[in-house]
Design an enzyme around this catalytic site. Structure first.
Site, PDB file in Angstrom:
ATOM      1  CD  GLU A 144      -3.169  -0.840   2.108  1.00  0.00           C
ATOM      2  OE1 GLU A 144      -2.910  -0.257   3.166  1.00  0.00           O
ATOM      3  OE2 GLU A 144      -4.284  -1.294   1.851  1.00  0.00           O
ATOM      4  CD  GLU A 315      -4.551  -5.801   2.618  1.00  0.00           C
ATOM      5  OE1 GLU A 315      -5.208  -5.039   3.365  1.00  0.00           O
ATOM      6  OE2 GLU A 315      -3.313  -5.779   2.551  1.00  0.00           O
TER       7      GLU A 315
HETATM    8  C1  GAL Z   1      -4.591  -2.440   4.866  1.00  0.00           C
HETATM    9  C2  GAL Z   1      -3.212  -3.040   5.019  1.00  0.00           C
HETATM   10  C3  GAL Z   1      -3.216  -4.268   5.888  1.00  0.00           C
HETATM   11  C4  GAL Z   1      -4.077  -4.070   7.088  1.00  0.00           C
HETATM   12  C5  GAL Z   1      -5.459  -3.696   6.672  1.00  0.00           C
HETATM   13  C6  GAL Z   1      -6.419  -3.505   7.825  1.00  0.00           C
HETATM   14  O1  GAL Z   1      -4.519  -1.057   4.718  1.00  0.00           O
HETATM   15  O2  GAL Z   1      -2.626  -3.346   3.794  1.00  0.00           O
HETATM   16  O3  GAL Z   1      -1.908  -4.576   6.260  1.00  0.00           O
HETATM   17  O4  GAL Z   1      -3.520  -3.085   7.892  1.00  0.00           O
HETATM   18  O5  GAL Z   1      -5.420  -2.495   5.960  1.00  0.00           O
HETATM   19  O6  GAL Z   1      -7.700  -3.149   7.378  1.00  0.00           O
END
Ligand code: GAL
Length: 635
Positions: A144, A315
């Site tokens: 990110e 994610e």
């Molecule tokens: C994203 C990140 C992850 C985790 C997640 C939590 O921004 O890539 O590592 O922190 O959010 O929602």
């Protein structure tokens, strides 16, 4: 191509005795992909040059042997503590001149040469060691970029690199002074080494200075990522990717994407709604457990373009998150809906973040597919339902929509430097236009500003492009499509100066922006026949036909042939009045969708998504709450 699912896993967080069973259960849940490694640096290199690889070797082996494909993340988003001793000035520096230190993540400045070298070193070791590992089926660079506001850094390293960047761009200081208009307020420089960063000035810095610094900062992300991608490619044939974010727009993702094979993004619909969408209080209340009905879709379309067609959700939110102002749980059915929505927009994979909820550290309150004790959490049942549904669905084909919107990261930077009114942003304008099209039931492709070929599109929209290349202007006016340009089109030249002839200066379009103004949010200007101008407004003059007019007589839209110029930021009612007839002229079938119901067409399927918490009746059909309805289209 088959649709797949996956998850994000941190073997270093768990007793090794759990790995094999975790892997078995991932396979049972139908998961194909497991992303690991991206925060593991301190366990791999506990002191400079002291490596421990055996645990990661075994983790990859255990996961791979169970039948999973590994996405291996380079660990550069979280340099270990010793790195700060070695490079005490490696941190990014905030706008007030304070370093952003150790103790969380992303604690580095993209311009720091020492940290770049450390990154290249660890990526090279990673890529060499795992580049031909049969279980490593894809790579992720870093994690990110831009998260936690880390693209822009006001460090000494950034200053040094910015001066080099400016010298290369302008060649001579006289050229820079002229281009920026530095005679204004006696800001002329004698030498590139006198140029500072655009923070800590008494009042606003020169917009040309600020915009160039943003462009430079974007270029630093691009070159940092390219460095990693090139190293990985030397040692591996597996595709490379990066996980982008929702509404993080401070570097040019298209250019980062050009150095990678796949674009992925991290979709947290409920967190975004509270934190990033800019939704009204009413929308926040109605969609608190579902997310905004258009926000995920926009990013799916954007990242499909950034990935040049290949994209994933890396994610996917599976339950409450920890980081938004409020963190409700999703309505039953939403994890499935979000997964299918991504597939409907062409995702190859949807990976749930994370496998097991962490009992320790910053993300204790962030749900996973498993509870911290290893029992299934609520989302698991929906992940398994998606497993069964994709197994029974046909393969999907790439699809070109009939409607295109041009998205330009540089326009976002220019609006940020000079919004002209509080709360006005390019992203906001783009999102509202996108929403209006979605409410009409249209499926949209997002194109980059370098696009010159609009073949196959019936309607093309280019809102808010503050700087427009001559080539783009021509391509748009020559496109065999209904075209909507503006507001603020070509309002500045490449150096942030008002051009003459005055904007939009598009040949064949007899419109000139005579004056611009911004409106108080409580003083909208009504449009004759319905809708209103809100926020930003141009006074349009010229010989083109007036299509819509405000009640004070000033044109809102003017048109020559198939090209319409929009001279204002208008509300949703105004957008519908503007876009309905244009879509009709483009030969498109439109619907007037009720709140919460959205439709997305692919080559062979039509998907209906009900983001509402209640059933919706539409066109003689009932769509259940938080539901997905998939139909096969007969061609
Ligand atoms: C994203 C990140 C992850 C985790 C997640 C939590 O921004 O890539 O590592 O922190 O959010 O929602």
């Amino acid at each position: 191509m088959r649709r797949t699912t996956g998850t994000c896993y941190y073997p270093e967080h768990w007793d090794e005795a759990l790995w094999a069973d975790d892997a078995r259960r991932m396979v049972e849940a139908g998961l194909t992909w497991v992303r690991i490694g991206e925060f593991s640096w301190s366990r791999l290199e506990s002191r400079p040059g002291e490596f421990t690889w055996d645990w990661l070797d075994r983790a990859i082996e255990v996961l791979g042997a169970a039948g999973l494909k590994v996405v291996l993340g380079t660990p550069t988003a979280t340099p270990p503590r010793w790195m700060a001793d070695k490079h005490p000035d490696m941190f990014a520096v905030d706008v007030d001149g304070k370093p952003r230190g150790f103790g969380s993540r992303r604690h580095y400045c993209f311009s720091h040469e020492g940290y770049r070298a450390e990154s290249a070193r660890i990526v090279e070791i990673f890529a060499k060691r795992y580049g031909s590992n049969p279980h490593v089926a894809a790579w992720q660079t870093d994690n990110e970029y831009g998260c936690h506001d880390t693209t822009i850094s006001y460090s000494d390293a950034a200053l040094k690199a910015f001066r080099i960047w400016l010298r290369e761009k302008y060649q001579s200081i006289e050229v820079l002074n002229e281009a920026w208009g530095n005679i204004f307020w006696s800001m002329e420089y004698n030498d590139f080494d006198q140029i500072g960063l655009p923070n800590l000035t008494v009042t606003e810095p020169n917009p040309a200075h600020s915009l160039n610094f943003r462009r430079f900062s974007s270029d630093q992300v691009i070159s940092y990522n390219r460095m990693q991608a090139e190293i990985i490619r030397k040692h591996s044939k597996a595709p490379t990717s990066h996980n982008y974010m929702g509404r993080i727009t401070d570097f040019d993702h298209f250019k980062v994407g050009d150095d990678l094979d796949i674009a992925t993004w991290d979709s947290y619909p409920l967190g975004f709604l509270e934190d990033r969408v800019g939704a009204s209080v009413e929308e926040q209340r109605s969609y608190a457990r579902q997310g905004h009905p258009d926000f995920q879709a926009l990013h799916h379309d954007l990242y499909r373009s950034v990935g040049n067609g290949r994209w994933w959700v890396m994610e996917q939110q599976p339950g409450p998150v920890n980081w938004a102002p409020y963190n409700p749980a999703p309505l039953p059915g939403m994890v499935r809906l979000w997964s299918w929505e991504a597939f409907a927009h062409g995702a190859e994979a949807v990976c749930y973040f994370r496998w097991r909820q962490a009992p320790m550290a910053q993300e204790q309150m962030h749900a996973g597919l498993l509870r911290p004790d290893g029992q299934d959490a609520q989302a698991m049942a929906e992940a398994k339902q998606v497993r069964d549904e994709i197994a029974n669905a046909p393969e999907f084909e790439p699809h070109q929509s009939k409607v295109a919107m041009i998205f330009d990261y540089d326009a976002e930077a220019a609006w940020a430097v000079q919004p002209h009114g509080e709360g006005l942003s390019y992203f906001g304008l783009f999102f509202e236009t996108y929403q209006a099209l979605r409410k009409m039931g249209l499926s949209i492709d997002i194109l980059r500003p370098e696009t010159r070929d609009f073949d196959g599109y019936a309607m093309v929209l280019a809102p808010g492009l503050m700087h427009m290349d001559e080539g783009l202007k021509q391509a748009l006016t020559q496109a065999r499509a209904q075209v909507v340009i503006g507001p603020r089109a070509g309002a500045r030249d490449a150096d942030m100066t008002i051009p003459s002839p005055l904007p939009p200066a598009i040949s064949g379009l007899d419109v000139t922006v005579d004056r611009v103004e911004s409106l108080r949010p409580d003083c909208p200007e009504p449009i004759e026949g319905g809708g209103a101008v809100t926020g930003y407004r141009e006074t349009l003059v010229g010989g083109a036909d007036v299509v819509m007019r405000a009640t004070d007589g000033i044109p809102v839209t003017m048109k020559n042939g198939d090209v319409t110029y929009l001279g204002a930021w208008i509300d949703q009612a105004g957008m519908q009045r503007l876009l309905e007839p244009i879509a009709k002229a483009a030969g498109l079938e439109t619907h007037s969708l009720p709140d919460g119901l959205r439709v997305r067409d692919t080559e062979t399927e039509r998907f209906w998504f009900n983001y509402g918490a209640e059933s919706i009746e539409f066109a003689g059909r009932t769509f259940g709450p938080a539901s997905v309805t998939r139909e096969v289209l007969t061609k």
